[in-house]
Design a protein around this motif. Structure first.
Motif, PDB file in Angstrom:
ATOM      1  N   ARG A  96       0.833  -1.215   0.000  1.00 54.08           N
ATOM      2  CA  ARG A  96       0.000   0.000   0.000  1.00 54.08           C
ATOM      3  C   ARG A  96       0.869   1.268   0.000  1.00 54.08           C
ATOM      4  O   ARG A  96       0.498   2.290  -0.586  1.00 54.08           O
ATOM      5  N   LYS A  97       2.009   1.204   0.647  1.00 56.85           N
ATOM      6  CA  LYS A  97       2.875   2.373   0.758  1.00 56.85           C
ATOM      7  C   LYS A  97       3.824   2.531  -0.428  1.00 56.85           C
ATOM      8  O   LYS A  97       4.463   3.578  -0.569  1.00 56.85           O
ATOM      9  N   ASP A  98       3.941   1.497  -1.252  1.00 56.08           N
ATOM     10  CA  ASP A  98       4.845   1.535  -2.407  1.00 56.08           C
ATOM     11  C   ASP A  98       4.168   2.290  -3.543  1.00 56.08           C
ATOM     12  O   ASP A  98       3.150   1.845  -4.073  1.00 56.08           O
ATOM     13  N   GLU A  99       4.725   3.425  -3.948  1.00 54.42           N
ATOM     14  CA  GLU A  99       4.102   4.243  -4.982  1.00 54.42           C
ATOM     15  C   GLU A  99       4.068   3.552  -6.334  1.00 54.42           C
ATOM     16  O   GLU A  99       3.281   3.943  -7.208  1.00 54.42           O
ATOM     17  N   ASP A 149       0.837 -16.227  -0.750  1.00 55.07           N
ATOM     18  CA  ASP A 149       0.833 -15.943  -2.189  1.00 55.07           C
ATOM     19  C   ASP A 149       0.274 -14.547  -2.403  1.00 55.07           C
ATOM     20  O   ASP A 149      -0.930 -14.321  -2.207  1.00 55.07           O
ATOM     21  N   LEU A 150       1.115 -13.627  -2.813  1.00 54.41           N
ATOM     22  CA  LEU A 150       0.723 -12.231  -2.972  1.00 54.41           C
ATOM     23  C   LEU A 150       1.011 -11.768  -4.398  1.00 54.41           C
ATOM     24  O   LEU A 150       2.133 -11.899  -4.886  1.00 54.41           O
ATOM     25  N   MET A 151      -0.033 -11.241  -5.059  1.00 55.45           N
ATOM     26  CA  MET A 151       0.105 -10.659  -6.393  1.00 55.45           C
ATOM     27  C   MET A 151       0.168  -9.140  -6.281  1.00 55.45           C
ATOM     28  O   MET A 151      -0.619  -8.541  -5.547  1.00 55.45           O
ATOM     29  N   LEU A 152       1.087  -8.524  -7.012  1.00 60.90           N
ATOM     30  CA  LEU A 152       1.221  -7.074  -7.016  1.00 60.90           C
ATOM     31  C   LEU A 152       1.005  -6.524  -8.421  1.00 60.90           C
ATOM     32  O   LEU A 152       1.569  -7.050  -9.390  1.00 60.90           O
ATOM     33  N   GLN A 153       0.198  -5.491  -8.513  1.00 65.10           N
ATOM     34  CA  GLN A 153      -0.010  -4.796  -9.791  1.00 65.10           C
ATOM     35  C   GLN A 153       0.925  -3.591  -9.836  1.00 65.10           C
ATOM     36  O   GLN A 153       0.862  -2.706  -8.978  1.00 65.10           O
ATOM     37  N   ILE A 154       1.784  -3.559 -10.858  1.00 69.43           N
ATOM     38  CA  ILE A 154       2.799  -2.516 -10.960  1.00 69.43           C
ATOM     39  C   ILE A 154       2.263  -1.348 -11.791  1.00 69.43           C
ATOM     40  O   ILE A 154       1.617  -1.554 -12.827  1.00 69.43           O
ATOM     41  N   ILE A 178      11.138  -3.217  -9.455  1.00 70.53           N
ATOM     42  CA  ILE A 178      10.343  -3.296  -8.222  1.00 70.53           C
ATOM     43  C   ILE A 178      10.640  -4.607  -7.510  1.00 70.53           C
ATOM     44  O   ILE A 178      10.774  -4.655  -6.282  1.00 70.53           O
ATOM     45  N   ALA A 179      10.755  -5.684  -8.271  1.00 72.97           N
ATOM     46  CA  ALA A 179      11.056  -6.990  -7.676  1.00 72.97           C
ATOM     47  C   ALA A 179      12.392  -6.952  -6.938  1.00 72.97           C
ATOM     48  O   ALA A 179      12.530  -7.537  -5.853  1.00 72.97           O
ATOM     49  N   GLU A 180      13.386  -6.267  -7.500  1.00 76.06           N
ATOM     50  CA  GLU A 180      14.689  -6.190  -6.839  1.00 76.06           C
ATOM     51  C   GLU A 180      14.601  -5.421  -5.527  1.00 76.06           C
ATOM     52  O   GLU A 180      15.243  -5.785  -4.531  1.00 76.06           O
ATOM     53  N   GLN A 181      13.797  -4.373  -5.499  1.00 70.03           N
ATOM     54  CA  GLN A 181      13.624  -3.614  -4.261  1.00 70.03           C
ATOM     55  C   GLN A 181      12.963  -4.484  -3.190  1.00 70.03           C
ATOM     56  O   GLN A 181      13.386  -4.489  -2.029  1.00 70.03           O
ATOM     57  N   TRP A 182      11.924  -5.212  -3.589  1.00 68.42           N
ATOM     58  CA  TRP A 182      11.246  -6.098  -2.638  1.00 68.42           C
ATOM     59  C   TRP A 182      12.180  -7.212  -2.173  1.00 68.42           C
ATOM     60  O   TRP A 182      12.153  -7.619  -1.013  1.00 68.42           O
ATOM     61  N   THR A 183      13.000  -7.700  -3.075  1.00 69.74           N
ATOM     62  CA  THR A 183      13.924  -8.783  -2.723  1.00 69.74           C
ATOM     63  C   THR A 183      14.923  -8.322  -1.677  1.00 69.74           C
ATOM     64  O   THR A 183      15.206  -9.035  -0.701  1.00 69.74           O
ATOM     65  N   SER A 184      15.469  -7.131  -1.846  1.00 69.24           N
ATOM     66  CA  SER A 184      16.402  -6.594  -0.846  1.00 69.24           C
ATOM     67  C   SER A 184      15.733  -6.516   0.515  1.00 69.24           C
ATOM     68  O   SER A 184      16.343  -6.842   1.547  1.00 69.24           O
TER      69      SER A 184
END
Length: 246
Positions: free
Chosen positions: A19-22, A45-50, A59-65
């Motif tokens: 929710r906080k990720d722009e 299991d979480l789906m994200l709409q970019i 975005i995936a790399e940021q979440w991975t870190s």
């Protein structure tokens, strides 16, 4: 080992992060959490709409870190379906977390379990139907390699090929009876006569004679299942399967 409370706490934290990720404009839960079938062993299991114009990979790399720095990730793997990246994390607690990163115009339900958390998904699509013809083809291919492996005294290779043959038989039976064949998810719901036959057909050692016995028994199960899908194809395959059994 993670607890149910641990899993729920992390899921809420991930949703809050989304929710906080722009760059994230939608999120949905899939799998057991979306269908009310969670148990002690369920994963997240979480789906994200970019956001349109953003790079899902970045975005995936940021979440991975974040997963490694904050959530105890010890490893991850990537699975791609079209343009969608599914990143699967293993946490120290042994909890599995699947996060998929969907381009703006592709975010949609693709299976019965799809629970929107926020955002506006695109119209849902039906999941791809199982492909019995492909399963049958893989079945006889595994049987062929099992035969040659046994003849070459490659007993562990033969064991692996026979296990794969068994898996294709299970998938065929699931597809025929309207059960989910993916990774054996509903194989335990198959009728006892099918499961009993496969149980007795499974090799109990890597001895050559036991592998030969298993091969013949599994091929009989395979031929029976093929006939229930397509009798004409079963008739065409029968001479070749007889050769593979010998």
């Amino acid at each position: 080992m993670f607890t149910i409370a641990d899993r729920e706490r992390l899921r809420e934290e991930l949703i809050d992060t989304a929710r906080k990720d722009e760059e994230v404009i939608g999120a949905a839960l899939v799998g057991s959490a979306a269908t009310g079938r969670e148990d002690t062993w369920s994963d997240i299991d979480l789906m994200l709409q970019i956001r349109d114009g953003a790079d899902p990979g970045a975005i995936a790399e940021q979440w991975t870190s974040d997963f490694y720095a904050r959530h105890g990730a010890v490893h991850h793997l990537d699975v791609f379906a079209g343009n969608v990246l599914y990143r699967v994390f293993l946490l120290e607690s042994s909890l599995q977390v699947d996060v998929s990163f969907w381009p703006h115009d592709q975010f949609r339900g693709t299976e019965p379990g799809f629970k929107v958390v926020f955002g506006t998904p695109n119209p849902s699509t039906e999941p791809n139907a199982p492909d019995p013809v492909g399963m049958i083809g893989m079945g006889w291919l595994y049987a062929l390699h099992a035969r040659s492996a046994i003849a070459r005294e490659r007993h562990w290779q033969a064991t692996l090929m026979l296990d794969h043959l068994r898996d294709e038989i299970l998938a065929l039976a699931c597809a025929r009876l309207g059960l989910n064949p993916h990774h054996g998810r509903e194989a335990d719901r198959l009728p006892p006569n099918i499961l009993d036959a496969l149980h007795h057909a499974r090799a109990v050692s890597v001895d050559s004679q036991e592998l030969i016995r298993s091969k013949r028994a599994l091929l009989e199960c395979f031929a029976t299942e093929v006939a229930l899908h397509d009798q004409a194809l079963a008739d065409r395959l029968r001479p070749a399967l007889d050769h593979l059994a010998n």
